[in-house]
Design a protein around this motif. Sequence first.
Motif, PDB file in Angstrom:
ATOM      1  N   ARG A   1       0.836  -1.200   0.000  1.00 59.10           N
ATOM      2  CA  ARG A   1       0.000   0.000   0.000  1.00 59.10           C
ATOM      3  C   ARG A   1       0.871   1.251   0.000  1.00 59.10           C
ATOM      4  O   ARG A   1       2.094   1.181  -0.014  1.00 59.10           O
TER       5      ARG A   1
ATOM      6  N   TYR B   1       2.099  -5.668  -7.130  1.00 51.81           N
ATOM      7  CA  TYR B   1       1.224  -4.502  -7.274  1.00 51.81           C
ATOM      8  C   TYR B   1       1.469  -3.496  -6.153  1.00 51.81           C
ATOM      9  O   TYR B   1       1.903  -3.839  -5.056  1.00 51.81           O
TER      10      TYR B   1
ATOM     11  N   THR C   1      -0.933  -0.454  -4.261  1.00 52.09           N
ATOM     12  CA  THR C   1      -2.283   0.085  -4.147  1.00 52.09           C
ATOM     13  C   THR C   1      -2.250   1.307  -3.238  1.00 52.09           C
ATOM     14  O   THR C   1      -1.759   1.233  -2.110  1.00 52.09           O
TER      15      THR C   1
ATOM     16  N   ASP D   1      -4.386   3.594  -1.189  1.00 54.19           N
ATOM     17  CA  ASP D   1      -5.748   3.705  -0.667  1.00 54.19           C
ATOM     18  C   ASP D   1      -5.848   4.366   0.703  1.00 54.19           C
ATOM     19  O   ASP D   1      -6.897   4.859   1.083  1.00 54.19           O
TER      20      ASP D   1
ATOM     21  N   PHE E   1      -2.123   0.489  -8.832  1.00 57.10           N
ATOM     22  CA  PHE E   1      -3.516   0.919  -8.725  1.00 57.10           C
ATOM     23  C   PHE E   1      -3.472   2.239  -7.970  1.00 57.10           C
ATOM     24  O   PHE E   1      -3.403   2.280  -6.750  1.00 57.10           O
TER      25      PHE E   1
ATOM     26  N   GLY F   1      -7.280  -1.388  -1.945  1.00 57.40           N
ATOM     27  CA  GLY F   1      -6.535  -2.422  -2.661  1.00 57.40           C
ATOM     28  C   GLY F   1      -7.157  -3.799  -2.622  1.00 57.40           C
ATOM     29  O   GLY F   1      -7.247  -4.486  -3.644  1.00 57.40           O
TER      30      GLY F   1
ATOM     31  N   THR G   1     -10.055  -3.922  -4.839  1.00 55.77           N
ATOM     32  CA  THR G   1      -9.602  -3.861  -6.223  1.00 55.77           C
ATOM     33  C   THR G   1      -9.147  -5.231  -6.712  1.00 55.77           C
ATOM     34  O   THR G   1      -9.425  -5.620  -7.850  1.00 55.77           O
TER      35      THR G   1
END
Length: 602
Positions: free
Chosen positions: A35, A60, A62, A64, A93, A100, A103
């Motif tokens: 994150r 990934y 994320t 958020d 993202f 996340g 998502t």
Amino acid sequence: MGMTLIEKILANHSKESVVKPGDIIDVEIDIRAARDFGGANVVKNIQEHKLKIADPKKTYFTFDCNPTGSDQKYAINQQICRLFARDNGVKVFDINTGIGTHTLIEQGLAYSGITAVTTDSHANILGAVGAFGQGMGDKDIAAAIHKGKVWFKVPKSVKINLNGKRPERIYAKDIVLELLNRFGANSLLGYSVEIYGGEVDHLTLDERITISSMATEMGCIIILFTPNDSIMEYSQFRNGRKFDVVKADPDAEYDQVFEIDLEEFVPRVSLPGEPHNTVPVSKVRGVKIDSAFIGSCTNGRMEDFRIVADILKGKKVAPGVVFKIVPATDEIWNECLKEGLINIFKEAGAMVSNAGCAGCAAGQVGQNGEGEVTISTGNRNFPGKQGKGKVYLASPATVVASAIAGCIVPHDEIPEHPVTFGPRKEIEVGTILHSSSEVLIRPKRIEGRAWYIPMDNIDTDMIYHNRYLSITDTDEMGQYTFDNLEGYEDFAQKAKSGDIVITHKNFGSGSSRQQAVDCFKALGIQGILAESYGAIYERNAINAAFPIMTCVDVSRLNLTDGDTIRLDLETGKITNTTKNISVQGERFSEVQLEIYQNGGLF
């Protein structure tokens, strides 16, 4: 003997055909994510240790927690992640996407039987689709990104059967608050929980997300549901391909099985300070509120907003009440717009923000102030979590009804006229404490002055508050240790290098933040002895080579502050040398000892 659902998933992702509770295995991870607040530290670990990425397509970021980038340190951390992602072909993202974990489900990345780790302590929300999700600290995530796998101890499993018919107007949040009330924050500590029952089979994805998202507050590793046909169809549509559902074996063996009558459930709220301390809404009817919040990873779904709009349509938010609404993802936000719900919210006087964690993370849509009373659909109401005010947790129906009434009311008892405010109370301002940091020594036998804190459920916000999460320099962290734990706000000033902290059950519950371990290291604290730990905290401490030991009943040591205590990490022997009392605790496992001797996971 067959395997439970979590054993099935973990076995499918290891070299073992069968696994059982207590086995420590290497688990292949399908999704490795970080994150915005943890991501920069993940990047730092990767770069400092010159680690390679095992598979960029499974990695990934994320954003958020603060998806507006309104805090400069968050903005810097987000940009660090973006630059790293560009250089390494990693998907981001970004701040326009939303939470996340949601998502991952929405994008078809998380589905029945997969494994995922993120720096989000609510990664276990993926249990809603029958997937294994686990929050971990930045060292764990960096290692997962580098190796594609992590070590994991197979947990024991329990089964909860919800029997009978679901009462009318009982929402998913009421169900999980009732479970929290029955099981508390630590009676299921470290367990994987599977929920079954006739009514459970009909729970929607949004409802399962609400229940799974509060596994962390219950102390569980995860709450798992076996996907029904409609959820499998959803996951397959989102993913773009067919796959089989993963189920527990019919002869799976559970540590415990609980039979619970669903027909006894009533609408509930969590009282401020502890998510598991819940009462029927009727018990707090009339409590005046200053603000209300609908959203978070627990209740930011489309079904939640339809419930809110249905109650709110044609009504107004009570004068003086701030009502914040934040969808979990941008897709949900746009669907609210398409269905006309945004218009209903705005006409009623609500504030609608872009998708993200929002009020739960005390960043995106602001915090509450000292003396402020908030009713929220979030999953946590630890002291200081959403600001300095008091937070009640409830279902979206109860929250919106209370926002209209100006006080807490059952969703079907909205008064004709809202409650008005009385004179305001005087606000007391707290003090932030500071201390210098020292280097931690790592012998196999440690001895030091005891700090005895006879408390259960000391969560990570009490240990290291989320307002300091943007700090990446470990040396700066020590000064904030326990400054949000009532009675111990001056801990950092009084603690000395070499001290040992002793406490009770479920130490380190809550967030996945590594800082809640590193702050002790910065102060020179030698180690921690507790009756049990939050699952993520335990991993973070082990991976940081910070000595933590477990003893099922520390009261046998007859401790008082200032006693000298000795911990033998290899044998598990614990001695109060001041009073010549010894007890047996758990010695370091082979994995823990190896990581400890190595000076850390890397």
